[in-house]
Design an enzyme around this catalytic site. Structure first.
Site, short mmCIF file in Angstrom:
data_model
loop_
_atom_site.label_atom_id
_atom_site.label_comp_id
_atom_site.label_asym_id
_atom_site.label_seq_id
_atom_site.Cartn_x
_atom_site.Cartn_y
_atom_site.Cartn_z
CD GLU A 1 -0.30 4.14 -9.44
OE1 GLU A 1 0.73 4.56 -8.86
OE2 GLU A 1 -0.29 3.16 -10.20
CD GLU B 1 3.89 5.61 -12.31
OE1 GLU B 1 4.98 5.13 -11.99
OE2 GLU B 1 3.17 6.24 -11.51
C1 FCB Z 1 3.83 4.04 -8.84
C2 FCB Z 1 3.48 2.66 -9.33
C3 FCB Z 1 2.72 1.81 -8.35
C4 FCB Z 1 3.23 2.01 -6.92
C5 FCB Z 1 3.33 3.48 -6.59
C6 FCB Z 1 3.80 3.76 -5.19
O1 FCB Z 1 4.93 4.52 -9.52
O2 FCB Z 1 2.70 2.75 -10.50
O3 FCB Z 1 2.78 0.47 -8.76
O4 FCB Z 1 4.39 1.33 -6.73
O5 FCB Z 1 4.17 4.13 -7.48
#
Ligand code: FCB
Length: 443
Positions: free
Chosen positions: A357, A168
């Site tokens: 994620e 990110e």
């Molecule tokens: C994302 C991050 C990860 C975690 C989640 C909740 O932005 O990549 O490390 O903190 O959010």
């Protein structure tokens, strides 16, 4: 919708994601150098209740039992990151072989258990020694990062097939170099644009280095992506504001990678990035990834905000909208992941998407030794159902990783939000499987 893992086909990758600073602890053990998060988390009032990641889940000492638990939960893929300053305490130069050993043990034990390791090279923990030279705002970061990538691939590339270059970039440049709410706590447009351009160069250069050293590896990089809508669909000002926020949050890093340049047409202020661009950079920003990592949690509603500097737009928080939300104040909106997949899939040049994620933080309560996190179970079911819908509609989605395996250090929010499939008691380091963990292991 009821479904099982089988509905996604045999090749679909199921996994969990973690990140070094959020879980490892052992912040100064065995020759590790400090990272920007070690330093930032010592500053007062930067992190919820002044928490820090010094110990976190102490995964550095507990990795074997944690990986065994992952195996028992039937999780075949583990995405984790390498702490740059654990293997290169000064960022470049001398290698800390104890750090290399740690990751060798983790990788080897994963393979022994039949868990495929997926490595993120950079999940936000820049060596502090490099921050002292300007960190991501210094163009030399491209050389520093190249050195780190080279070191990782030469040490681990013979056993690790899946690599992600950055985690990110929009979040670590935006929160770390514009808003100052994440490490290293820098602020301002100039810092942000410099850091962003250098991160965009690194994301492509990292890919090139991996492929040149090991053409058999699969290379990707990850992006935060939230489906964005105008707060009032009928209000042209809100519609325009949403276009700008979308360009900034969703398009700024993927488009240069795909050879499309920065989305300056829809966000004029981005033109100021030009002063950091050297001749021939445009070509250097592009690289053909084997896969794109999508990280999706929520959707954002955007309204026109004339007083907001630079962007004249603001995000209306979930708590102001009376919608279902998580502890992070993120709206629960499962169709958003379908929209995100569809949009990324529509870019020419995206070969495959992996959801690297997705997950949620809720208040988890123990009752009679059982942690019944039914909200998380429902969240995962509803989001995964949308992923299945996308797959059935021909969208090239090849995997799904839950954020996250176990409760951990959630950056500026400290230990308060718990995202894990496994509960961690941070006083005793005791792990307890939540009902969501049980569900994820058998569905
Ligand atoms: C994302 C991050 C990860 C975690 C989640 C909740 O932005 O990549 O490390 O903190 O959010």
């Amino acid at each position: 919708m009821l479904f099982t893992r089988n509905d996604f086909g045999e090749d679909f990758k199921w996994g969990v994601s973690t990140a070094a600073y959020q879980i490892e602890g052992a912040h100064n053990a065995d020759g590790k150098g400090p990272s920007i998060w070690d330093v930032f988390s010592q500053r007062k009032k930067k992190i919820f209740n002044n928490h820090n990641g010094n110990i976190a889940c102490d995964y550095y000492h507990h990795y074997a039992e944690d990986l065994a638990l992952m195996y028992n939960l039937n999780i075949p893929n583990h995405r984790f990151s390498i702490s740059w300053s654990r293997i290169l305490p000064n960022g470049i130069g001398a290698v800390n072989y104890k750090g290399i050993d740690f990751y060798n043990h983790v990788i080897d034990f994963c393979l022994e258990l039949g868990i495929e390791p997926w490595i993120t090279l950079y999940h936000w923990d820049l060596p502090q020694a490099l921050q002292q030279k300007g960190g991501w705002t210094n163009r030399d970061v491209v050389n520093w990062f190249s050195y780190f990538v080279d070191c990782c691939i030469k040490n681990f590339g013979n056993r690790v097939k899946y690599w992600m270059v950055l985690n990110e970039p929009m979040v670590f440049t935006g929160a770390g170099y514009f808003l100052g709410v994440h490490a290293p706590g820098k602020k301002g447009l100039s810092n942000f644009l410099a850091a962003s351009h250098h991160a965009a160069l690194c994301q492509a250069e990292g890919g090139r280095i991996i492929k040149s050293l090991r053409s058999d590896c699969k290379v990707g990089t990850t992006f935060s992506y939230s489906h964005i809508e105008p707060f009032r669909h009928y209000d042209e000002k809100d519609v325009n504001a949403a276009v700008k926020v979308d360009a900034l949050l969703n398009r700024m890093f993927i488009e240069p990678l795909l050879g499309l340049g920065y989305p300056t047409k829809d966000l004029k202020i981005l033109e100021r990035i030009e002063r950091f661009i050297y001749p021939h950079d445009e070509k250097k920003l592009a690289f053909e990834m084997d896969f794109v990592g999508l990280q999706n949690y929520t959707r954002e509603l955007v309204s026109h905000a004339p007083l907001m500097p630079f962007i004249r737009a603001k995000i209306i928080k979930a708590s102001k909208r009376d919608v279902d939300r998580t502890v992070m104040d993120w709206e629960v909106y499962p169709p958003g992941i379908y929209e995100a997949l569809k949009r990324i899939n529509a870019y020419d040049g995206v070969k495959e998407i992996i959801v690297t994620e997705n997950g949620a933080a809720f208040e988890d309560l123990f009752e009679d030794g059982i942690l019944d996190d039914h909200k998380r179970v429902k969240f995962l079911q509803d989001y995964i159902a949308q992923v299945l819908l996308a797959k059935r509609d021909g969208i090239k989605v090849g995997g799904y990783f839950v954020w996250t395996f176990f409760d951990n250090f959630e950056w500026a929010e400290g230990y308060h939000p718990r995202f894990g499939l496994v509960h961690v008691d941070f006083a005793t380091q005791r792990r307890t499987i939540k009902n969501s963990g049980r569900w994820y292991s058998v569905f």
